[in-house]
Motif scaffolding. Structure first.
Motif, PDB file in Angstrom:
ATOM      1  N   ARG A   1      31.094 -33.143  -1.614  1.00  0.00           N
ATOM      2  CA  ARG A   1      31.363 -31.674  -1.030  1.00  0.00           C
ATOM      3  C   ARG A   1      32.456 -31.012  -1.517  1.00  0.00           C
ATOM      4  O   ARG A   1      33.464 -30.189  -0.778  1.00  0.00           O
ATOM      5  CB  ARG A   1      31.534 -31.960   0.293  1.00  0.00           C
TER       6      ARG A   1
ATOM      7  N   ALA B   1      22.504 -36.329   0.163  1.00  0.00           N
ATOM      8  CA  ALA B   1      21.839 -34.854  -0.189  1.00  0.00           C
ATOM      9  C   ALA B   1      20.370 -34.938   0.621  1.00  0.00           C
ATOM     10  O   ALA B   1      20.221 -33.762   1.296  1.00  0.00           O
ATOM     11  CB  ALA B   1      21.677 -34.888  -1.748  1.00  0.00           C
TER      12      ALA B   1
ATOM     13  N   LEU C   1      21.166 -31.413   2.657  1.00  0.00           N
ATOM     14  CA  LEU C   1      20.698 -30.261   2.067  1.00  0.00           C
ATOM     15  C   LEU C   1      19.293 -29.550   2.526  1.00  0.00           C
ATOM     16  O   LEU C   1      19.713 -28.308   3.003  1.00  0.00           O
ATOM     17  CB  LEU C   1      20.525 -30.437   0.704  1.00  0.00           C
TER      18      LEU C   1
ATOM     19  N   ARG D   1      20.371 -28.034   5.930  1.00  0.00           N
ATOM     20  CA  ARG D   1      21.297 -26.822   5.704  1.00  0.00           C
ATOM     21  C   ARG D   1      20.491 -25.560   5.434  1.00  0.00           C
ATOM     22  O   ARG D   1      20.668 -24.342   5.849  1.00  0.00           O
ATOM     23  CB  ARG D   1      22.392 -27.045   4.511  1.00  0.00           C
TER      24      ARG D   1
ATOM     25  N   TRP E   1      20.189 -25.866 -10.639  1.00  0.00           N
ATOM     26  CA  TRP E   1      20.628 -26.326  -9.170  1.00  0.00           C
ATOM     27  C   TRP E   1      19.420 -25.959  -7.975  1.00  0.00           C
ATOM     28  O   TRP E   1      19.427 -26.835  -7.134  1.00  0.00           O
ATOM     29  CB  TRP E   1      21.678 -25.321  -8.958  1.00  0.00           C
TER      30      TRP E   1
ATOM     31  N   LEU F   1      15.868 -28.480  -4.163  1.00  0.00           N
ATOM     32  CA  LEU F   1      17.213 -28.250  -4.492  1.00  0.00           C
ATOM     33  C   LEU F   1      17.781 -29.460  -5.403  1.00  0.00           C
ATOM     34  O   LEU F   1      17.174 -30.635  -4.693  1.00  0.00           O
ATOM     35  CB  LEU F   1      18.029 -28.232  -3.057  1.00  0.00           C
TER      36      LEU F   1
ATOM     37  N   LEU G   1      24.198 -30.960  -5.576  1.00  0.00           N
ATOM     38  CA  LEU G   1      24.836 -29.853  -4.784  1.00  0.00           C
ATOM     39  C   LEU G   1      25.494 -30.569  -3.721  1.00  0.00           C
ATOM     40  O   LEU G   1      26.397 -30.039  -3.107  1.00  0.00           O
ATOM     41  CB  LEU G   1      23.648 -29.056  -4.209  1.00  0.00           C
ATOM     42  N   ILE G   2      25.417 -32.014  -3.333  1.00  0.00           N
ATOM     43  CA  ILE G   2      26.368 -32.603  -2.556  1.00  0.00           C
ATOM     44  C   ILE G   2      27.600 -32.846  -3.067  1.00  0.00           C
ATOM     45  O   ILE G   2      28.487 -32.912  -1.983  1.00  0.00           O
ATOM     46  CB  ILE G   2      25.648 -34.009  -1.995  1.00  0.00           C
TER      47      ILE G   2
ATOM     48  N   ALA H   1      28.966 -30.369  -5.010  1.00  0.00           N
ATOM     49  CA  ALA H   1      29.607 -29.004  -4.872  1.00  0.00           C
ATOM     50  C   ALA H   1      30.117 -28.658  -3.607  1.00  0.00           C
ATOM     51  O   ALA H   1      29.768 -29.213  -2.635  1.00  0.00           O
ATOM     52  CB  ALA H   1      28.613 -28.203  -5.375  1.00  0.00           C
TER      53      ALA H   1
ATOM     54  N   ARG I   1      27.311 -24.764  -2.922  1.00  0.00           N
ATOM     55  CA  ARG I   1      26.174 -25.203  -2.245  1.00  0.00           C
ATOM     56  C   ARG I   1      24.988 -24.203  -1.569  1.00  0.00           C
ATOM     57  O   ARG I   1      23.949 -24.018  -1.671  1.00  0.00           O
ATOM     58  CB  ARG I   1      26.227 -26.405  -1.246  1.00  0.00           C
ATOM     59  N   ASP I   2      25.702 -23.287  -0.584  1.00  0.00           N
ATOM     60  CA  ASP I   2      25.154 -22.338   0.271  1.00  0.00           C
ATOM     61  C   ASP I   2      24.767 -21.083  -0.530  1.00  0.00           C
ATOM     62  O   ASP I   2      23.658 -20.692  -0.094  1.00  0.00           O
ATOM     63  CB  ASP I   2      26.205 -21.818   1.360  1.00  0.00           C
TER      64      ASP I   2
END
Ligand SMILES: [Zn+2]
Length: 243
Positions: free
Chosen positions: A96, A140, A144, A147, A171, A182, A186-187, A189, A194-195
């Motif tokens: 993260r 993730a 993800l 989210r 990505w 996804l 990204l987990i 980043a 990520r967002d």
């Protein structure tokens, strides 16, 4: 902004992405007037630096690189193998967006921990890198899509589904059927990056292109999107190649 501070005699001529096998590689062409010949070096972050001597153009350097693509591919593979095998207790990875150290879990013998994560290490389970990667992937999948769906609710998007996958070069993506994919990495980043990717793919549900309207809409939802893009272009290659 550039990733590295080049010494005074080096001048960045061009920065380009090329495809090497199934990977994307960032290539920086730099001019060094003192260089006697063209030099290609893989950097620690798995970008490539091509040192161009006086009298040679980027075009000529590019042609040279293309001719030696298989050399580059081999080097890249070697470097990746080394990194994957080398991951061990005491090493740091990103979780993260924060560096966390892989360490023995003092409360549970036979377990390791990194950040808020714990993993059981059994004999014959195939190396630490594999276990850590599996844990990150599972995380993730937990975090993800939730989210993305939360953002979709807030902003009124209706994705047909959100999945976590393992692409090497992207990505995220959004299919013509409205499925958002996804990248599990990204987990690693930071949340703002990520967002950004999540919002980017959600906005594709309205604009399946990169038109001015697309970017305008994305910017209203994600005012810091330029910073996120920069973070991903600086640190993305390393995350993409690390696993
Ligand atoms: Zn896009």
């Amino acid at each position: 902004m550039r990733r590295r501070v080049f010494s005074a005699s080096l001048k960045l001529l061009s920065e380009e992405w090329i495809r090497v096998g199934d990977k994307r590689l960032c290539v920086r062409y730099v001019r060094n007037p003192r260089a006697k010949r063209l030099i290609v070096r893989l950097q620690p972050d798995l970008s490539a630096r091509v040192t161009v001597p006086r009298g040679l153009s980027v075009r000529e350097a590019r042609a040279f690189l293309e001719k030696h693509a298989s050399w580059l591919k081999t080097r890249l593979r070697e470097r990746e193998r080394l990194r994957a095998d080398r991951l061990g207790v005491g090493d740091q990875i990103l979780l993260r967006g924060r560096p966390v150290t892989i360490e023995p879990d003092p409360e549970r013998p036979g377990w390791i921990r990194f950040g808020d994560q714990r993993v059981r290490v059994e004999d014959g389970s195939g190396g630490l890198a594999k276990l850590v990667r599996e844990r990150l992937f599972a995380l993730a999948v937990e975090e993800l899509p939730a989210r993305a769906l939360a953002y979709a609710r807030v902003h009124g998007f209706r994705p047909a589904g959100v999945r976590v996958g393992n692409p090497r070069t992207r990505w995220g993506s959004c299919s013509s059927k409205g499925r958002v994919n996804l990248n599990w990495r990204l987990i690693q980043a930071p949340p703002f990056a990520r967002d950004y990717v999540i919002l980017h793919e959600l906005v594709h549900l309205e604009h399946p292109n990169h038109s001015a309207e697309f970017w305008a809409r994305l910017r209203t939802l994600c005012p810091g999107c330029e910073i996120a893009r920069r973070w991903l272009s600086l640190h993305g290659p390393e995350l993409m190649h690390a696993w």
